[in-house]
Design an enzyme around this catalytic site. Structure first.
Site, PDB file in Angstrom:
ATOM      1  N   ARG A  50       8.077   3.447  -1.812  1.00  0.00           N
ATOM      2  CA  ARG A  50       8.032   1.657  -1.482  1.00  0.00           C
ATOM      3  C   ARG A  50       7.474   1.596  -0.089  1.00  0.00           C
ATOM      4  O   ARG A  50       8.016   2.368   0.781  1.00  0.00           O
ATOM      5  CB  ARG A  50       9.686   1.209  -1.455  1.00  0.00           C
ATOM      6  CG  ARG A  50      10.082   0.011  -1.249  1.00  0.00           C
ATOM      7  CD  ARG A  50       9.319  -1.008  -2.200  1.00  0.00           C
ATOM      8  NE  ARG A  50       9.797  -2.346  -2.102  1.00  0.00           N
ATOM      9  CZ  ARG A  50       9.590  -3.353  -1.173  1.00  0.00           C
ATOM     10  NH1 ARG A  50       8.719  -2.869  -0.273  1.00  0.00           N
ATOM     11  NH2 ARG A  50      10.170  -4.473  -0.901  1.00  0.00           N
TER      12      ARG A  50
ATOM     13  N   GLU B 196       6.325 -10.309  -6.304  1.00  0.00           N
ATOM     14  CA  GLU B 196       6.648  -9.511  -7.558  1.00  0.00           C
ATOM     15  C   GLU B 196       5.216  -9.789  -8.559  1.00  0.00           C
ATOM     16  O   GLU B 196       4.692 -10.779  -8.525  1.00  0.00           O
ATOM     17  CB  GLU B 196       7.842 -10.164  -8.091  1.00  0.00           C
ATOM     18  CG  GLU B 196       9.008  -9.836  -7.447  1.00  0.00           C
ATOM     19  CD  GLU B 196       9.428  -8.221  -7.260  1.00  0.00           C
ATOM     20  OE1 GLU B 196       9.022  -7.331  -8.077  1.00  0.00           O
ATOM     21  OE2 GLU B 196       9.881  -8.061  -6.275  1.00  0.00           O
TER      22      GLU B 196
ATOM     23  N   ARG C 210      13.738   5.744  -4.312  1.00  0.00           N
ATOM     24  CA  ARG C 210      12.309   5.668  -4.063  1.00  0.00           C
ATOM     25  C   ARG C 210      12.220   6.384  -2.662  1.00  0.00           C
ATOM     26  O   ARG C 210      12.983   5.915  -1.709  1.00  0.00           O
ATOM     27  CB  ARG C 210      11.668   4.396  -4.216  1.00  0.00           C
ATOM     28  CG  ARG C 210      11.611   3.998  -5.660  1.00  0.00           C
ATOM     29  CD  ARG C 210      10.998   2.614  -5.853  1.00  0.00           C
ATOM     30  NE  ARG C 210      11.957   1.668  -5.013  1.00  0.00           N
ATOM     31  CZ  ARG C 210      11.619   0.277  -5.156  1.00  0.00           C
ATOM     32  NH1 ARG C 210      10.706  -0.200  -5.711  1.00  0.00           N
ATOM     33  NH2 ARG C 210      12.230  -0.560  -4.582  1.00  0.00           N
TER      34      ARG C 210
END
Length: 275
Positions: free
Chosen positions: A89, A97, A140
């Site tokens: 990320r 998005e 992540r």
């Protein structure tokens, strides 16, 4: 962070007492002044913590960098990569998005998909070098990634394809300000901040209701709500970002249809999906 403060305080206390003993302090009056330095240290620590979460993160930013993860990248979306099987990320930024749409010149356009394409175009086939800053709640890696030495996170914000994610870093605020001023990318029209979009906020689908006799094409003019008919005949509509949105197909031959707004779907007898 608590560990650092605890170490700081214990170190200050040990130093103060050791100093008093070495100089021959055998009375409380000699030790108390030495311990005053501990109080001062506590005050400094409290002041440091009171700066606020954002500022503390910035102060620690340089201390939390980990080893670099390098290799070819697969683009997941506008702020997420996969490098050597690891999800990464991008630190300090938040891109629209994938299902998100923006509004420009009275037309909706797939700004989330365009942000992904912009990131893919910038990286291309070049290897990336990602320096870990943190791990998020999904496990992540949160990292600053570079291509040929250029900060890709900064590039995404400066080109108008992502917001500076101020909740976690102020590093890219200046890049966002410049992109807004130049009307680049998402800033050429109206956009909902990704963190608000994830909570359900949407731009108005249309300023005028659709013509009842018009044929609504998939995705046309923001008409992206899917009106599905379940096997038991129940009519359910799905909005972008919903759990079943991507897997739901629309068969107009069965009476299923696209809607331009939730109010239009409800007026036609559809209910919103619970997920």
């Amino acid at each position: 962070m608590r560990g650092r403060v605890r170490t700081f305080l214990l170190g200050a206390a040990a130093g103060a007492v050791a100093t008093a003993l070495v100089t021959g302090a055998d009375r409380a009056g000699d030790i108390v002044p030495a311990l005053d330095s501990v109080t001062a240290g506590v005050g400094s620590a409290v002041d440091w913590l009171a700066d606020g979460a954002g500022t503390v993160r910035e102060k620690l930013d340089g201390d939390t960098a980990g080893a670099a993860l390098t290799g070819p990248a697969r683009i997941i979306d506008g702020d997420t990569l996969e490098v050597r099987g690891m999800r990464v990320r991008l630190h300090g930024i938040d891109a629209p998005e994938s299902a998100q749409r923006c509004l420009s010149a009275a037309q909706f356009w797939p700004c989330g998909q365009d942000a992904s394409r912009a990131l893919a175009g910038r990286i291309g086939a070049q290897p990336v070098a990602c320096e870990e800053r943190d791990r998020d709640r999904y496990g992540r890696i949160v990292a600053v990634c570079r291509v040929a030495g250029e900060d890709v996170n900064a590039w995404m914000v400066s080109e108008g394809w992502a917001f500076a994610y101020r909740t976690y870093s102020l590093r890219y605020v200046a890049d966002e300000i410049a992109a807004r001023a130049a009307d680049r990318g998402i800033w050429r029209g109206r956009v909902v901040a990704p963190w608000d979009w994830r909570r359900g906020e949407r731009l108005p689908a249309m300023t005028q209701p659709p013509d009842p006799g018009a044929i609504v094409l998939p995705g046309a003019a923001g008409c992206v709500i899917k009106g599905n008919i379940a096997s038991d005949g129940e009519r359910i509509y799905h909005v972008p970002g919903g759990d079943f949105y991507d897997r739901t197909g629309i068969d107009t031959g069965r009476g299923e249809r696209w809607f331009c707004s939730e109010s239009e779907a409800r007026a036609a007898g559809w209910r919103k999906s619970r997920r």
